[in-house]
Design an enzyme around this catalytic site. Structure first.
Site, mmCIF file in Angstrom:
data_model
loop_
_atom_site.group_PDB
_atom_site.id
_atom_site.type_symbol
_atom_site.label_atom_id
_atom_site.label_comp_id
_atom_site.label_asym_id
_atom_site.label_seq_id
_atom_site.Cartn_x
_atom_site.Cartn_y
_atom_site.Cartn_z
ATOM 1 C CG LEU A 1 6.918 60.695 -18.182
ATOM 2 C CD1 LEU A 1 7.839 59.531 -17.964
ATOM 3 C CD2 LEU A 1 7.451 62.002 -17.081
ATOM 4 C CB THR B 1 -6.646 61.613 -16.940
ATOM 5 O OG1 THR B 1 -6.429 62.988 -16.432
ATOM 6 C CG2 THR B 1 -5.235 60.973 -17.278
ATOM 7 C CB SER C 1 -4.825 61.409 -21.003
ATOM 8 O OG SER C 1 -4.291 60.593 -19.980
ATOM 9 N NE ARG C 2 2.864 63.823 -22.369
ATOM 10 C CZ ARG C 2 3.996 64.742 -21.741
ATOM 11 N NH1 ARG C 2 4.610 64.287 -20.568
ATOM 12 N NH2 ARG C 2 4.378 65.874 -22.470
ATOM 13 C CG ASP D 1 -6.135 65.910 -13.469
ATOM 14 O OD1 ASP D 1 -6.341 65.831 -14.885
ATOM 15 O OD2 ASP D 1 -5.196 66.069 -12.690
ATOM 16 N N GLY E 1 -4.659 69.530 -11.679
ATOM 17 C CA GLY E 1 -5.987 69.772 -12.208
ATOM 18 C C GLY E 1 -6.023 69.240 -13.829
ATOM 19 C CB ALA F 1 1.075 70.703 -22.298
ATOM 20 C CB SER G 1 -4.494 71.398 -17.257
ATOM 21 O OG SER G 1 -3.717 70.733 -16.389
ATOM 22 C CD GLU H 1 5.230 61.477 -13.810
ATOM 23 O OE1 GLU H 1 5.921 60.703 -13.182
ATOM 24 O OE2 GLU H 1 5.717 62.684 -13.871
ATOM 25 C CE LYS I 1 -3.945 62.991 -13.282
ATOM 26 N NZ LYS I 1 -3.557 63.144 -14.871
#
Length: 327
Positions: free
Chosen positions: A275, A246, A252-253, A242, A134, A138, A136, A277, A189
């Site tokens: 990271l 993002t 957002s990475r 999400d 979802g 960290a 979020s 993904e 996403k």
């Protein structure tokens, strides 16, 4: 089902944040970290190297002993998607039958094209798999800022029990049974966020970003429906929610990774602290889409850029020169 103790496997930013959340929910929490330096930081400084400034709750026990972590009532598996199999293989002999294992990675396994819960069941057939995903970040969750996510399991009662176990005033998990839909939203996403980051890095403007996000959601929906996701899941927190988060912020990475690509840089997608993904999911997603005849031009463009088959400008041009058609 009574869930009083939870083990969080992975002491990165997201693992640390979820450990905090579980502790605030009144659960006994064990935080397992394999990396010696980060484990030392977590135990001695009470903070992760990857989430500085977020001090661990006093009751959280830090360990490098996976066997000790496996003695809890439930497991939150918070490692990168491509590492889920290796950790699960080690965990499997120690896991008790029907133990809930909630995977918190957003991706698809390269090579096998397996979704995360499929990897869990393949490694440990007797556990009860679930997925948490979802909109979020960290840092927000660690600070206790209001966040809503989805937790899904094939057994609706289990999903509800898990949501109750980890939910707190600032962290609201909605429960569902559409495991595949939640997995697809989280994995797809990330790829689309890289595309939006490229647009931002190239300075193409907010209008282009909004258009890309919207058309990206159309791709996510087509893929999701082809692989059995429910429409309401795709438009919910783990899908559209999400995606919006993002694709809209450097927090957002994956978005930041795309921004770097758009600026002509060569970022490292494997950097644990940053990271991305989506860089690993993109080629797998494209393979799976092609297999079922699903049109995903934005994901295809991202995969081509990552593979070095086209430049960023060529990828943008290919999207802008696609035939005009009805929406």
């Amino acid at each position: 089902m009574s869930i009083e103790s939870i083990a969080v496997l992975g002491g990165g930013a997201w693992g640390t944040a979820l450990a905090q959340t579980c502790a605030r929910a009144g659960r006994k929490v064990t935080l397992w970290e394999n990396d010696a330096d980060n484990a030392s930081s977590l135990e001695q400084k009470r903070e992760s190297c990857y989430l500085p400034g977020a001090r661990l709750e006093d009751g959280i026990v830090v360990t490098r002993d996976l066997a000790a972590a496996a003695k809890n009532d439930a497991i939150l598996l918070v490692v990168p998607a491509q590492a889920v199999r290796s950790v699960m293989k080690t965990l499997a002999p120690r896991a008790t039958p029907r133990m809930p294992v909630i995977v918190c990675a957003k991706g698809i396994e390269a090579g096998t094209r397996k979704f995360m819960t499929e990897v869990i069941v393949e490694c440990a057939p007797d556990v009860s798999p679930a997925i948490l995903s979802g909109p979020s970040f960290a840092a927000d969750v660690a600070r206790g800022l209001p966040t809503a996510v989805t937790i899904a399991a094939g057994d609706g009662k289990l999903a509800a029990a898990l949501a109750q176990a980890i939910g707190s005033t600032g962290f609201r998990p909605y429960h569902a049974t559409d495991v595949r839909g939640v997995e697809i939203g989280g994995a797809t996403k990330n790829v689309l966020a890289i595309a939006c980051g490229i647009v931002a890095g190239r300075g193409l403007g907010a209008s282009a970003s909004a258009a890309l996000t919207t058309r990206g959601f159309a791709e996510l929906t087509r893929f999701g429906k082809a692989y059995g996701a429910k429409a309401e899941t795709l438009t919910g927190l783990s899908g559209l929610g999400d995606l919006i988060l993002t694709c809209s912020t450097p927090q957002s990475r994956n978005f930041s990774f795309g921004v770097a690509l758009g600026k002509g840089e060569k970022p490292n997608a494997s950097d644990r602290g940053k990271l991305a993904e989506g860089a690993f999911t993109a080629p797998v997603l494209l393979e799976m889409a092609s297999e079922r005849g699903i049109e995903m031009p934005i994901a295809a463009a991202v995969a081509a850029v990552l593979a070095g088959k086209v430049t960023v400008d060529e990828a943008i041009e290919s999207l802008l020169t696609r035939p005009i058609k009805a929406e």
